[in-house]
Design a protein around this motif. Structure first.
Motif, PDB file in Angstrom:
ATOM      1  N   THR A  28     -11.774  -1.386  -1.519  1.00 46.63           N
ATOM      2  CA  THR A  28     -11.555  -3.006  -1.538  1.00 46.63           C
ATOM      3  C   THR A  28     -12.825  -3.556  -1.160  1.00 46.63           C
ATOM      4  OG1 THR A  28     -10.929  -3.255   0.603  1.00 46.63           O
ATOM      5  CG2 THR A  28      -9.286  -2.979  -0.996  1.00 46.63           C
ATOM      6  N   HIS A 262      -4.949  -0.282   6.008  1.00 46.88           N
ATOM      7  CA  HIS A 262      -4.045   0.153   4.966  1.00 46.88           C
ATOM      8  C   HIS A 262      -2.977   1.277   5.294  1.00 46.88           C
ATOM      9  CE1 HIS A 262      -7.812  -0.335   2.163  1.00 46.88           C
ATOM     10  NE2 HIS A 262      -7.183  -1.563   2.502  1.00 46.88           N
ATOM     11  N   ASP A 335      -3.710  -0.411  -5.786  1.00 48.71           N
ATOM     12  CA  ASP A 335      -4.127  -1.145  -6.857  1.00 48.71           C
ATOM     13  C   ASP A 335      -3.141  -1.290  -7.842  1.00 48.71           C
ATOM     14  OD1 ASP A 335      -6.990  -1.077  -5.629  1.00 48.71           O
ATOM     15  OD2 ASP A 335      -7.556   0.860  -6.782  1.00 48.71           O
TER      16      ASP A 335
END
Length: 355
Positions: A28, A262, A335
């Motif tokens: 990212t 994450h 994604d």
């Protein structure tokens, strides 16, 4: 059981939805910024502060004494067996385990180890199956040195080993003088889905590692943890295998960022996987394994389309999936959005209708 994606023709439809694997994630913008700002040094001599921070955090996360940063999960597995075993030793693992199916025979080629494949549903062997595979220690048979479990079980459908089974495997191994190794490629997926901490999940296991290049979204790397003596020997093999790096803090910074940002969001991937399975199950003739984490395996043959044909038809529409072990595997990751899941289900339905 393995697959080799065909080289993409630049004239093919551009990829819009990539469900091929969670290894397809891209860093990212915030992760790239963290990498750009990383404090670095010479990792090979222990002088990279960001690598050192990452290793300390993973060791603490898994409840181990020490850890080492590796370029890949495969190197984590290979180095671990090279430390635990001697040439001629026997490793026990599930018949679909990564160390058997997807590491190019590295354990035999580099260590001279024999891997005994244990059967079991959903990528897992039962503790009793492990127990029955043990043999007396005689000069006629190879020393059984290590038992390995893959958390989550990839080919099994991303299934989660039960904590009680993991604990029983450890108990059996210890009572028979064996080491225990956990392939933690998607360990944190299992932890987020089950609510069991990584420290508890790996308790009793002599070695365990985390892959950062899958659902955690980093571009490279895994970290393996264990006792200080074990990690010292892993370092020796890291050096021999060419895995020692220099200013690796640039890569380690992505992993540190992933730990901070994450992990909890892996639950979103699991929700998207359930949504995909739910949508596919509503198509007549589709056989779908209900996901426990972020992997969805399905077979479209009952709907009048072969798996190969479905994968190719979706590729031509800009959606990437993989054929694996005779089934189609879709893998959700950071994604992949909920809208992409809805579109994928719609495209599969369209392909089935066309058939």
């Amino acid at each position: 059981m393995t697959y080799t994606p065909a080289p993409r023709d630049p004239k093919q439809t551009p990829v819009r939805i990539n469900l091929l694997s969670d290894t397809q994630t891209r860093p990212t913008p915030a992760m790239r910024d963290a990498m750009a700002r990383a404090d670095v040094g010479d990792e090979q001599i222990g002088d990279d502060p960001t690598v050192n921070l990452l290793c300390e955090r993973v060791a603490d996360l898994l409840g181990k004494e020490a850890a080492v940063f590796m370029p890949s999960g495969t190197m984590c597995n290979v180095a671990a067996t090279l430390v635990h075993c001697r040439p001629g030793d026997e490793i026990l693992a599930h018949e679909s385990a990564h160390i058997i199916a997807r590491e190019g025979g590295a354990h035999a080629a580099l260590g001279g180890f024999q891997i005994t494949a244990l059967p079991g549903a959903d990528g897992q062997f039962a503790p009793d199956t492990f127990r029955k595979a043990l043999h007396p220690r005689t000069r006629y048979q190879p020393p059984q040195t290590v038992v390995s479990a893959e958390q989550t079980a990839n080919i099994g459908g991303g299934t989660i080993w039960k904590k009680t089974d993991l604990d029983e495997v450890v108990q059996i191994a210890r009572s028979n003088g064996m080491a225990t190794h956990m392939d933690g490629a998607r360990l944190l997926n299992a932890c987020v889905a089950s609510g069991i901490s990584a420290r508890d999940m790996t308790a009793g296991w002599d070695s365990a590692w985390i892959d950062f290049s899958k659902g955690l979204g980093a571009p490279i790397g895994g970290v393996i943890a264990g006792s200080r003596d074990f990690i010292d020997e892993v370092w020796r093999w890291k050096q021999r295998l060419g895995g020692s790096m220099r200013q690796a803090g640039i890569c380690a910074a992505a992993c540190v960022y992933a730990l901070d940002h994450h992990v909890d969001r892996l639950a979103d991937d699991h929700a998207n996987a359930r949504a995909l399975a739910r949508g596919l199950s509503q198509i007549a003739g589709m056989q779908v394994q209900q996901p426990e984490t972020n992997l969805v395996f399905f077979t479209p043959d009952g709907a009048g389309v072969t798996g190969d044909r479905m994968v190719e038809a979706l590729r031509n529409r800009g959606v990437l999936l993989a054929m694996m072990d005779g089934r189609i595997r879709a893998c959700t990751h950071l994604d992949v959005t909920a809208a992409m899941i809805d579109e994928t289900v719609g495209l599969v339905r369209e392909i089935v209708r066309g058939a």
